[in-house]
Design an enzyme around this catalytic site. Sequence first.
Site, PDB file in Angstrom:
ATOM      1  N   GLU A 154      42.789  32.169  44.894  1.00 19.86           N
ATOM      2  CA  GLU A 154      42.109  33.414  44.533  1.00 19.86           C
ATOM      3  C   GLU A 154      42.976  34.639  44.802  1.00 19.86           C
ATOM      4  O   GLU A 154      42.483  35.675  45.280  1.00 19.86           O
ATOM      5  CB  GLU A 154      40.777  33.537  45.267  1.00 19.86           C
ATOM      6  CG  GLU A 154      39.792  32.418  44.964  1.00 19.86           C
ATOM      7  CD  GLU A 154      38.410  32.666  45.556  1.00 19.86           C
ATOM      8  OE1 GLU A 154      38.174  33.767  46.092  1.00 19.86           O
ATOM      9  OE2 GLU A 154      37.561  31.757  45.478  1.00 19.86           O
ATOM     10  N   GLU A 255      36.515  24.283  45.152  1.00 22.82           N
ATOM     11  CA  GLU A 255      35.413  24.543  46.072  1.00 22.82           C
ATOM     12  C   GLU A 255      34.117  24.515  45.269  1.00 22.82           C
ATOM     13  O   GLU A 255      34.070  25.001  44.134  1.00 22.82           O
ATOM     14  CB  GLU A 255      35.515  25.925  46.740  1.00 22.82           C
ATOM     15  CG  GLU A 255      36.609  26.094  47.764  1.00 22.82           C
ATOM     16  CD  GLU A 255      36.680  27.519  48.319  1.00 22.82           C
ATOM     17  OE1 GLU A 255      37.665  27.832  49.002  1.00 22.82           O
ATOM     18  OE2 GLU A 255      35.753  28.312  48.056  1.00 22.82           O
TER      19      GLU A 255
END
Length: 504
Positions: A154, A255
Amino acid sequence: MRASLLGLLLGGLATAWAINPITIKGHKMFDANTKEQFFIKGVAYQPRNEGTGKNAVVDPLADAAACQRDAPLMKQLGLNVVRVYEVDPRKNHDACMKAFADAGLYLLLDIATPKFSINRKLPEYDVRLFSAYRATIDAFAGYPNTLAFIAGNEVTNDKTNTEASAFVKAVIRDTKQYIRHTKKRYIPVGYASNDDEFIRDAIKDYFNCGNEDEQTDFFGVNLYEWCGSSSFEKSGYADRTRDFSSYSKPVFLTEYGCNLVTPRPFTEVEALYSSQMTDVWSGGVVYEWTQENNRYGLVKIDTNTQHAEVLEDYNNLKSALTKASPKGVQMDAFNEQRQASSCPSKTDNWKAPLELPPTPSEKACQCMRDNLGCVTSDKALNTDSSTNGTNAIGKQMDALCGTIPCKDISSDMEKGAYGIYSFCAPQDKLSWLYHLYIHNDKNAKCDFDGYAQLAAPKRNDLSSCPTIAPNMEGPSGEFASVTSHLTPTLLVYTLLVAMLWHCL
């Protein structure tokens, strides 16, 4: 005779370290021995110690007792992968990696850490970062159950910092080359993205376009759209699956596990490992193993006894995984080849350049240093020991950049233009600015309020420095002494596996 001896040796070693290599073919993953398609059933594993200093590395793979406690529970849960976000490559990881291998668990490892990572707001990719990444790769490449490395998590997380993706893509390019150049077994390198609506299409294409050497080996998505008893269509999983329906690389959830509804029922597991998703997705990683302040844990660790208490989320996930039976394809029967993505055009939401930063070359920086007669002083380096002098050095660079051009040490991210020494350490960049200042002003002295000092040049070939190739032989700086902790037996096994796999 030679073949039979080799078979006996491998048989004995396989008993001690029995785990099959995983390989990528097209947009799917396979067990290289059984040829069955491999689906990730993973968990994020990063126990935190709230009493540890903020700058300390909490390395879960250096805690043998914790790994030996947790690995059997993970096996009972039906997992085959652990994702770890931060390690210290200078520590010994043999016991944990062996415990996970014995439980049939592979490692998905982030090589970027809070201390060594691309800053999304002020991205730089320098010799220090490249050295840290190589050290982590060196520490784990020898373990047969190292599945893959994640080069960034990210980093670009919205439309305001898309330029940072160019720096992460450069890391992928260089670590892929480093692994191919120095390791007996190639280990894939990929990226883990969030799911921002404004950039999700552009970022997945960006990491899968251009030269093959620059493309990610796989793409991960941290996806929390499915909350509670949702559905494939309602959650957005159907839309995300369509987004990747023609993607040429393996895609999986790096995730998942929304906790807006607790205890989590994990109803998304049925969809993830069903025909709705298995042609596109290679499984996923649940967030996370231990109960922390964010309340995502599957188990709770007693701080006094270190006992792991199984939580309701654990039992719910176990029930869901027990029912999950993904139907894959056989590797030899799978021959679909998809085209790489087209590179995204620049828009108001996406500004990452196609031109990537250069590979950091410590040799080029060393050459430059050895040619200079005025360099950064010990005073600058020692002004703030906690940041290696970067406060003083940063202020000096800011002051000089107001009087002389600084294009050689900086990057123009919008244009994709990178200075010849943009990857050097801050003290080396400052030395270069001192050199330029004095070169432009013959009356200037090498002092600069004590932050500069005279040096005797060791070389006289400054013009050749920027052309010196980077070091691909191992880490440098504070990681220069890092070596694999593999025992001789495991080293022999790894070498044999690599040789046999090369011959397949």
